[in-house]
Design a protein around this motif. Structure first.
Motif, PDB file in Angstrom:
ATOM      1  N   LEU A  80      26.959  -3.989 -31.887  1.00  0.00           N
ATOM      2  CA  LEU A  80      25.710  -4.745 -32.001  1.00  0.00           C
ATOM      3  C   LEU A  80      25.927  -6.252 -31.827  1.00  0.00           C
ATOM      4  N   PRO A  81      26.952  -6.842 -32.454  1.00  0.00           N
ATOM      5  CA  PRO A  81      27.207  -8.268 -32.182  1.00  0.00           C
ATOM      6  C   PRO A  81      27.627  -8.523 -30.723  1.00  0.00           C
ATOM      7  N   ALA A  82      28.316  -7.559 -30.105  1.00  0.00           N
ATOM      8  CA  ALA A  82      28.696  -7.719 -28.694  1.00  0.00           C
ATOM      9  C   ALA A  82      27.463  -7.747 -27.798  1.00  0.00           C
ATOM     10  N   LEU A  83      26.445  -6.963 -28.128  1.00  0.00           N
ATOM     11  CA  LEU A  83      25.198  -6.986 -27.359  1.00  0.00           C
ATOM     12  C   LEU A  83      24.547  -8.364 -27.435  1.00  0.00           C
ATOM     13  N   THR A  84      24.488  -8.924 -28.628  1.00  0.00           N
ATOM     14  CA  THR A  84      23.902 -10.255 -28.799  1.00  0.00           C
ATOM     15  C   THR A  84      24.745 -11.303 -28.074  1.00  0.00           C
ATOM     16  N   ALA A  85      26.060 -11.211 -28.198  1.00  0.00           N
ATOM     17  CA  ALA A  85      26.956 -12.177 -27.537  1.00  0.00           C
ATOM     18  C   ALA A  85      26.833 -12.090 -26.020  1.00  0.00           C
ATOM     19  N   ALA A  86      26.716 -10.882 -25.495  1.00  0.00           N
ATOM     20  CA  ALA A  86      26.569 -10.708 -24.045  1.00  0.00           C
ATOM     21  C   ALA A  86      25.285 -11.361 -23.552  1.00  0.00           C
ATOM     22  N   MET A  87      24.208 -11.159 -24.281  1.00  0.00           N
ATOM     23  CA  MET A  87      22.933 -11.773 -23.892  1.00  0.00           C
ATOM     24  C   MET A  87      23.014 -13.299 -23.960  1.00  0.00           C
ATOM     25  N   ALA A 126      15.960   5.433 -34.052  1.00  0.00           N
ATOM     26  CA  ALA A 126      16.380   4.320 -34.906  1.00  0.00           C
ATOM     27  C   ALA A 126      17.529   3.545 -34.268  1.00  0.00           C
ATOM     28  N   MET A 127      18.483   4.257 -33.672  1.00  0.00           N
ATOM     29  CA  MET A 127      19.608   3.572 -33.026  1.00  0.00           C
ATOM     30  C   MET A 127      19.119   2.780 -31.821  1.00  0.00           C
ATOM     31  N   ALA A 128      18.189   3.326 -31.063  1.00  0.00           N
ATOM     32  CA  ALA A 128      17.639   2.608 -29.915  1.00  0.00           C
ATOM     33  C   ALA A 128      16.978   1.312 -30.373  1.00  0.00           C
ATOM     34  N   ARG A 129      16.268   1.352 -31.486  1.00  0.00           N
ATOM     35  CA  ARG A 129      15.642   0.135 -32.019  1.00  0.00           C
ATOM     36  C   ARG A 129      16.691  -0.902 -32.423  1.00  0.00           C
ATOM     37  N   LYS A 130      17.772  -0.452 -33.046  1.00  0.00           N
ATOM     38  CA  LYS A 130      18.831  -1.381 -33.455  1.00  0.00           C
ATOM     39  C   LYS A 130      19.473  -2.047 -32.235  1.00  0.00           C
ATOM     40  N   ILE A 131      19.671  -1.274 -31.185  1.00  0.00           N
ATOM     41  CA  ILE A 131      20.250  -1.813 -29.953  1.00  0.00           C
ATOM     42  C   ILE A 131      19.292  -2.837 -29.338  1.00  0.00           C
ATOM     43  N   THR A 132      18.019  -2.513 -29.271  1.00  0.00           N
ATOM     44  CA  THR A 132      17.031  -3.439 -28.722  1.00  0.00           C
ATOM     45  C   THR A 132      16.971  -4.716 -29.570  1.00  0.00           C
ATOM     46  N   ASP A 133      17.016  -4.563 -30.878  1.00  0.00           N
ATOM     47  CA  ASP A 133      17.005  -5.739 -31.760  1.00  0.00           C
ATOM     48  C   ASP A 133      18.214  -6.642 -31.492  1.00  0.00           C
ATOM     49  N   ALA A 134      19.389  -6.027 -31.263  1.00  0.00           N
ATOM     50  CA  ALA A 134      20.592  -6.817 -30.987  1.00  0.00           C
ATOM     51  C   ALA A 134      20.469  -7.548 -29.654  1.00  0.00           C
ATOM     52  N   LEU A 135      19.885  -6.887 -28.658  1.00  0.00           N
ATOM     53  CA  LEU A 135      19.660  -7.540 -27.368  1.00  0.00           C
ATOM     54  C   LEU A 135      18.700  -8.720 -27.513  1.00  0.00           C
ATOM     55  N   ASP A 136      17.697  -8.556 -28.335  1.00  0.00           N
ATOM     56  CA  ASP A 136      16.670  -9.584 -28.503  1.00  0.00           C
ATOM     57  C   ASP A 136      17.062 -10.698 -29.477  1.00  0.00           C
ATOM     58  N   ALA A 137      18.181 -10.548 -30.176  1.00  0.00           N
ATOM     59  CA  ALA A 137      18.596 -11.525 -31.175  1.00  0.00           C
ATOM     60  C   ALA A 137      19.178 -12.782 -30.545  1.00  0.00           C
ATOM     61  N   ALA A 138      19.453 -12.721 -29.260  1.00  0.00           N
ATOM     62  CA  ALA A 138      20.092 -13.870 -28.573  1.00  0.00           C
ATOM     63  C   ALA A 138      19.160 -15.044 -28.446  1.00  0.00           C
TER      64      ALA A 138
END
Length: 138
Positions: A80-87, A126-138
């Protein structure tokens, strides 16, 4: 500015691959009661259809570390932090490639969620929502 003109470090590329393939791994982990291999396969196929610089990075055949968490929670703490960092990385260099990455990961998550040709169960949703939230946290 196109991301193709930006030199990404090996660490940058690893972050992008970890985030994308990690998202698919999280979806498979959330489908542990179903057929996680089918979930992972469908998500991975979607990632291989990526285009642009993101597609080139995801197509590289370098091994990924830290995607074998002993628990879903341990995997999520890394991915999840890697998704935010990538964005964040992509937004700094190319908003278009950031949008491409987000669309690619979202498509892979949707493909993984629909691997059983049915509505995704509560854990996958629920996991899909968590992934989307991590993408949008950037």
């Amino acid at each position: 500015m196109s991301l193709a003109l930006i030199a990404l470090t090996d660490q940058d590329k690893n972050t992008l691959r970890t985030a994308a393939y990690g998202a698919v791994s999280l979806m498979a982990a959330a489908d542990a009661a179903g057929k996680p291999h089918k979930t992972a396969t469908q998500g991975t196929i979607a990632l291989t259809s990526a285009t642009g610089q993101v597609g080139h990075v995801l197509a590289e055949k370098t091994p990924l570390k830290n995607l074998k968490g002993t628990t879903t929670a341990a995997l999520a703490e890394h991915v999840l932090p890697a998704l935010t960092a990538a964005m964040q990385l992509l937004q700094r260099h190319s908003p278009a490639e950031a949008a491409n990455f987000r669309a690619t990961v979202t498509t892979a998550v949707q493909a993984a969620a629909r691997a059983h040709r049915a509505e995704p169960g509560p854990a996958l949703a629920a996991m899909a929502r968590k992934i989307t939230d991590a993408l949008d946290a950037a």
